[in-house]
Write a protein that holds these residues in place. Structure first.
Motif, PDB file in Angstrom:
ATOM      1  N   PHE A  58      -8.947 -11.051  -1.960  1.00  0.00           N
ATOM      2  CA  PHE A  58      -9.406  -9.661  -1.892  1.00  0.00           C
ATOM      3  C   PHE A  58     -10.259  -9.477  -0.643  1.00  0.00           C
ATOM      4  O   PHE A  58     -11.061 -10.339  -0.293  1.00  0.00           O
ATOM      5  N   THR A  59     -10.077  -8.343   0.028  1.00  0.00           N
ATOM      6  CA  THR A  59     -10.897  -8.073   1.212  1.00  0.00           C
ATOM      7  C   THR A  59     -11.829  -6.891   0.996  1.00  0.00           C
ATOM      8  O   THR A  59     -12.570  -6.507   1.894  1.00  0.00           O
ATOM      9  N   ASN A  60     -11.759  -6.294  -0.175  1.00  0.00           N
ATOM     10  CA  ASN A  60     -12.764  -5.286  -0.532  1.00  0.00           C
ATOM     11  C   ASN A  60     -12.940  -5.313  -2.039  1.00  0.00           C
ATOM     12  O   ASN A  60     -12.182  -5.965  -2.755  1.00  0.00           O
ATOM     13  N   SER A 109     -12.873  -2.763  -4.176  1.00  0.00           N
ATOM     14  CA  SER A 109     -12.487  -1.542  -4.891  1.00  0.00           C
ATOM     15  C   SER A 109     -11.873  -1.834  -6.264  1.00  0.00           C
ATOM     16  O   SER A 109     -12.044  -1.058  -7.199  1.00  0.00           O
TER      17      SER A 109
HETATM   18  C1  LIG Z   1      -8.802  -2.647  -0.474  1.00  0.00           C
HETATM   19  O1  LIG Z   1      -7.939  -3.744  -0.696  1.00  0.00           O
HETATM   20  C2  LIG Z   1      -6.677  -3.377  -1.235  1.00  0.00           C
HETATM   21  C3  LIG Z   1      -5.882  -4.651  -1.457  1.00  0.00           C
HETATM   22  O2  LIG Z   1      -6.652  -5.615  -2.115  1.00  0.00           O
HETATM   23  C4  LIG Z   1      -5.940  -2.421  -0.310  1.00  0.00           C
HETATM   24  O3  LIG Z   1      -4.752  -2.006  -0.894  1.00  0.00           O
HETATM   25  C5  LIG Z   1      -6.823  -1.216  -0.024  1.00  0.00           C
HETATM   26  O4  LIG Z   1      -6.223  -0.409   0.950  1.00  0.00           O
HETATM   27  C6  LIG Z   1      -8.179  -1.673   0.478  1.00  0.00           C
HETATM   28  N1  LIG Z   1      -9.042  -0.512   0.632  1.00  0.00           N
HETATM   29  C7  LIG Z   1      -9.763  -0.319   1.742  1.00  0.00           C
HETATM   30  C8  LIG Z   1     -10.610   0.901   1.754  1.00  0.00           C
HETATM   31  O5  LIG Z   1      -9.750  -1.087   2.661  1.00  0.00           O
END
Ligand SMILES: *[C@@H]1O[C@H](CO)[C@@H](O)[C@H](O)[C@H]1NC(C)=O
Ligand SMILES: *[C@@H]1O[C@H](CO)[C@@H](O)[C@H](O)[C@H]1NC(C)=O
Ligand SMILES: *[C@@H]1O[C@H](CO)[C@@H](O)[C@H](O)[C@H]1NC(C)=O
Ligand SMILES: *[C@@H]1O[C@H](CO)[C@@H](O)[C@H](O)[C@H]1NC(C)=O
Length: 387
Positions: free
Chosen positions: A50-52, A54
């Motif tokens: 995961f990179t965020n 949400s």
């Molecule tokens: C957060 O991560 C998800 C995948 O894990 C991606 O689909 C989504 O666009 C990301 N949201 C942002 C704001 O970067």
């Protein structure tokens, strides 16, 4: 029979923990598993990229333990756990090793029953921008928090920065139920405010191992339940009388205290003498006391501290001679003052010699002659008794 049924039941539960059908969490593992001695609903997102954060806004309602580690989440947004679920059953949150740099003041909401929060191995550095200081209530919604793990949690900031952040957190996030605080591996060399921990009124265990502390510059007598301080592997060469009296203040009021001082660069030299004598008499329990080592500057090797018969002071000190007789700087001052006083007195006597002679010397001489008589009489008597 019953155990067999239970066993099968548990096995099914464990199996169901592979893969996760919760929306957004397909990469994670979730389900009822045995965790910390009981079967709990665990959501485990370890190393899943995961990179965020949400996804965390829609936690499954039955969640009891959230393990969200090894991802790359530089920033935790406001209301990281969303605004819909109450997460009433959530009791543990582990967000270690996520490269977290910034935690917003309103990040954590809806966490009324979380007892353990783990943020180890992150890079929390919002201090530089002063953001944590602007949002010091960062942990204030953890109404039930009993354990806060901040091992290696901060980026390599100055100790002043870390101390300031901690101070703001403790004062403004009411953490009065906190029992265990972990601050290991944060390169802390000192605390600016000695009352730093005083707002953690229920604190029992304070873990400060593997930092750079050289003494005890924080108060503990404000903590009525404190029972353990971990100071292992810090930079302690010796503890001053002041440090030692801080530690003694707890057993002095019948509060048991254990301290771990292992793996500090204790000196075998004269400067350790206060500490050495204290070790023998204190009511503070020293964990692994027998294994305490001091470093011998002359020979360059370690020596067991408790096996030292005496501390090797430059001047020969007899065993049991109090610390105050170890050569110190004040010695010079005392000598100087004594000489100055003697000179003054001599000058005074000289200038007033005639008056003084009449006033003191005559009666003194008189009494001395009397005394001589008494003494000789006394001596004779004793000799006679002795015979
Ligand atoms: C957060 O991560 C998800 C995948 O894990 C991606 O689909 C989504 O666009 C990301 N949201 C942002 C704001 O970067
Ligand atoms: C969580 O998942 C990781 C990786 O799959 C695993 O190593 C770890 O043991 C899990 N933790 C628990 C408490 O099940
Ligand atoms: C302190 O420790 C002693 C011995 O281990 C024990 O008997 C005593 O009850 C303890 N006191 C408190 C206040 O816990
Ligand atoms: C300290 O004082 C004692 C006697 O008062 C003296 O023998 C000793 O040399 C002094 N040490 C130093 C370092 O001045």
């Amino acid at each position: 029979m019953l155990t067999k049924i239970l066993f099968t039941f548990a096995a099914i539960k464990v199996c169901s923990a592979i893969g996760c059908d919760q929306p957004g969490f397909s990469k994670c593992i979730c389900g009822d598993i045995e965790f910390r001695g009981k079967v709990q609903y665990v959501l485990n997102c370890t190393d899943v990229g995961f990179t965020n954060a949400s996804v965390l806004s829609q936690l499954p309602p039955q969640i009891q333990v959230l393990i969200f580690t090894g991802n790359n989440i530089p920033e935790l947004p406001w209301n990281v756990f969303g605004t819909k679920n109450s997460n009433e059953q959530l009791t543990e949150v582990d967000m270690s090793n996520n490269n977290i740099r910034e935690i917003r003041g309103k990040t954590y909401h809806r966490v009324p029953n979380v007892e353990r929060l783990i943020l180890n191995h992150n890079q929390i550095s919002t201090i530089f921008e002063g953001k944590i200081q602007q949002h010091p209530r960062v942990f204030s919604n953890f109404e039930s928090l009993e354990e806060l793990h901040l091992t290696d949690a901060f980026a390599d900031n100055s100790p002043e920065d870390i101390a300031a952040v901690l101070h703001n957190i403790f004062i403004n996030s009411d953490l009065s139920r906190l029992k265990k605080l972990h601050l290991e591996q944060n390169e802390i060399s000192h605390f600016t405010d000695p009352r730093l921990f005083c707002d953690l009124r229920d604190l029992m265990d304070l873990h400060l191992g593997t930092n750079k502390l050289s003494g005890i510059d924080f108060m503990v007598d404000c903590l009525k339940h404190l029972r353990f301080i971990d100071l292992e592997a810090n930079a302690i060469k010796q503890l001053s009388l002041r440090d030692l009296s801080i530690l003694d203040s707890l057993p002095d009021r019948n509060q048991n205290l254990t301290v771990d001082l292992s793996n500090n660069p204790l000196s075998c030299g004269c400067d350790i003498q206060d500490f050495f004598n204290w070790l023998k008499r204190t009511r503070v329990t020293i964990r692994n006391k027998d294994k305490l080592k001091c470093q011998n500057d002359l020979q360059g090797n370690d020596q067991s501290l408790v096996e030292l018969k005496q501390v090797d002071c430059p001047r020969t000190v007899k065993v049991g001679v109090p610390v105050s007789q170890c050569p110190t700087e004040s010695n010079h001052t005392v000598t100087f003052l004594a000489i100055a006083l003697a000179v003054c007195l001599a000058m005074h006597v000289y200038t007033h010699r005639v008056k003084l002679q009449e006033k003191f010397l005559k009666p003194v001489l008189h009494s001395v002659s009397n005394k001589v008589q008494y003494t000789s009489v006394g001596k004779q008597e004793t000799q006679e008794i002795g015979v």
